[in-house]
Design an enzyme around this catalytic site. Structure first.
Site, PDB file in Angstrom:
ATOM      1  N   SER A 126       0.808  -1.215   0.000  1.00 53.07           N
ATOM      2  CA  SER A 126       0.000   0.000   0.000  1.00 53.07           C
ATOM      3  C   SER A 126       0.846   1.273   0.000  1.00 53.07           C
ATOM      4  O   SER A 126       0.342   2.348  -0.307  1.00 53.07           O
ATOM      5  CB  SER A 126      -0.940   0.007   1.207  1.00 53.07           C
ATOM      6  OG  SER A 126      -0.215   0.093   2.402  1.00 53.07           O
ATOM      7  N   LYS A 163      -0.423   4.015   6.490  1.00 55.46           N
ATOM      8  CA  LYS A 163      -1.014   4.962   5.534  1.00 55.46           C
ATOM      9  C   LYS A 163      -0.499   6.363   5.831  1.00 55.46           C
ATOM     10  O   LYS A 163       0.010   6.633   6.914  1.00 55.46           O
ATOM     11  CB  LYS A 163      -2.547   4.974   5.654  1.00 55.46           C
ATOM     12  CG  LYS A 163      -3.223   3.673   5.268  1.00 55.46           C
ATOM     13  CD  LYS A 163      -3.278   3.486   3.762  1.00 55.46           C
ATOM     14  CE  LYS A 163      -4.059   2.220   3.412  1.00 55.46           C
ATOM     15  NZ  LYS A 163      -3.422   0.994   3.979  1.00 55.46           N
TER      16      LYS A 163
END
Lengths: 206, 206
Positions: A126, A163
């Site tokens: 990610s 993130k």
DNA sequence: TTTAAATATGATCATTTGTTTACCTATATT
DNA sequence: AATATAGGTAAACAAATGATCATATTTAAA
């Protein structure tokens, strides 16, 4: 603040350091005197006082073997941390599940100087566009809050993710750095969202 | 070889370790007794003897503050290396130009256990697709040779670069991992080409 | 040269520290 | 119940250790 030393004073200081490294505890005044072939303890005693006054030595009065070197070069102990490597972050925060420990690694405290940190192995792609790859190890500093743009470890519905964090009008945006993935939006005050920590560093082994 | 300990014995051992870490020198028997709220020194003294007999403690008879922990976990010294951070690699190999040192950093010897290594700050984007970014620090192990696919630090005409290494039929290929850049080809036996070392790890600070 | 500071001696004193002995109290085992 | 072991108390002793005084000797500075 630290004054200049005579060669003799430097020798004594070095001898103390050497003895400490050799034995794990500091020498007595008599041991020092003997090392320098002196028959009296008074000379060394006086010198230790001088060294203390000059700021090179920590010396507790009337305590045996209590000498401590004040050495700007020997910051080793202060500059090293042993951090656990966690395979993944679990629910049940804020306590981290150390049972999941993969091992330990020593790192420079430039990364882990503050509070308690840990290492986390990255799973997934990610953050690939930020140069964070599968298998990399992140240096994570425990934190409950963070600022816009920080890369964080967050727990969302018992699922841990890496993130980039953005606070928007009425919600939080968790931005992956991967062109093929979409951001995750979280309502403010959503109960099952927790910030675990801030990503302070990255370690990779080839 | 190291026997099992009772909880109390373990506590005493931990207290000694703690005191040592805190003060830089070991505690006296009386100090230990006081820590555990005991009015006599005999109990601690007895316990220290037991701990020594069980192999957990080094204790010199009749020497003050001479306690030393025998701790199989404390391999600290062996697992830590202090490596110089170099801003860039210069000509004049194989000696590295340590004058260009930016500083030092402690790292786990899992990366620098063999031979002499150093840290190199990356300049440029030639390996961006391999997750190596401008400003990253590489752990470089000195080496003269390498294998196909290794990421290496090479010196070509006094210019240092990070590239992936491939040996082809009659030439060497230095492959950047950046879609916008072309590989560099070097004739075998080209005199101004030198392999400086192998990239073993990567450190990044956010 | 004179002076002051650093270094060293020898002896003495006070304190800290390790050691020991003789008990006492639990707790667990035989 | 008898016994062994770990842990603890109190007191006293002996050795190790730090502190200090008066006094040299050397070294460096004024």
């Amino acid at each position: 603040m630290i004054h200049e030393l005579t060669t003799k004073q430097q020798q004594v200081l070095d001898a103390i350091r050497e003895f400490q490294a050799q034995n794990g505890y500091p020498p007595t005044i008599r041991e020092l005197a003997e090392m320098f072939g002196q028959s009296s303890t008074a000379g060394i005693h006086k010198m230790l006082t001088i060294l203390r006054d000059k700021g090179h030595l920590i010396k507790d009065d009337r305590k045996s073997r209590s000498l401590g070197i004040v050495d700007p070069h020997d910051l080793t102990a202060d500059r090293i941390r042993s951090l656990p490597i966690l395979g993944h972050v679990q629910a049940g925060m804020p306590q981290l599940a150390y049972e999941e420990k993969e091992g330990d690694m020593f790192i420079d405290s430039e990364w882990a100087g503050h509070s308690d940190s840990f290492l986390l192995r990255v799973r997934g792609l990610s953050m690939i566009d930020a140069g964070i790859r599968d298998g990399d190890i992140l240096v994570v500093q425990r934190a409950e809050s963070c600022r816009n743009g920080d890369i964080i470890i967050a727990l969302l519905d018992d699922e841990a993710t890496v993130k980039r964090f953005y606070k928007e009008h009425d919600r939080l945006r968790l931005q992956p750095e991967n062109q093929t993935m979409q951001p995750i939006y979280v309502e403010r005050d959503y109960p099952n969202f927790h910030i675990i920590g801030l990503v302070r560093g990255l370690l990779r082994k080839f």
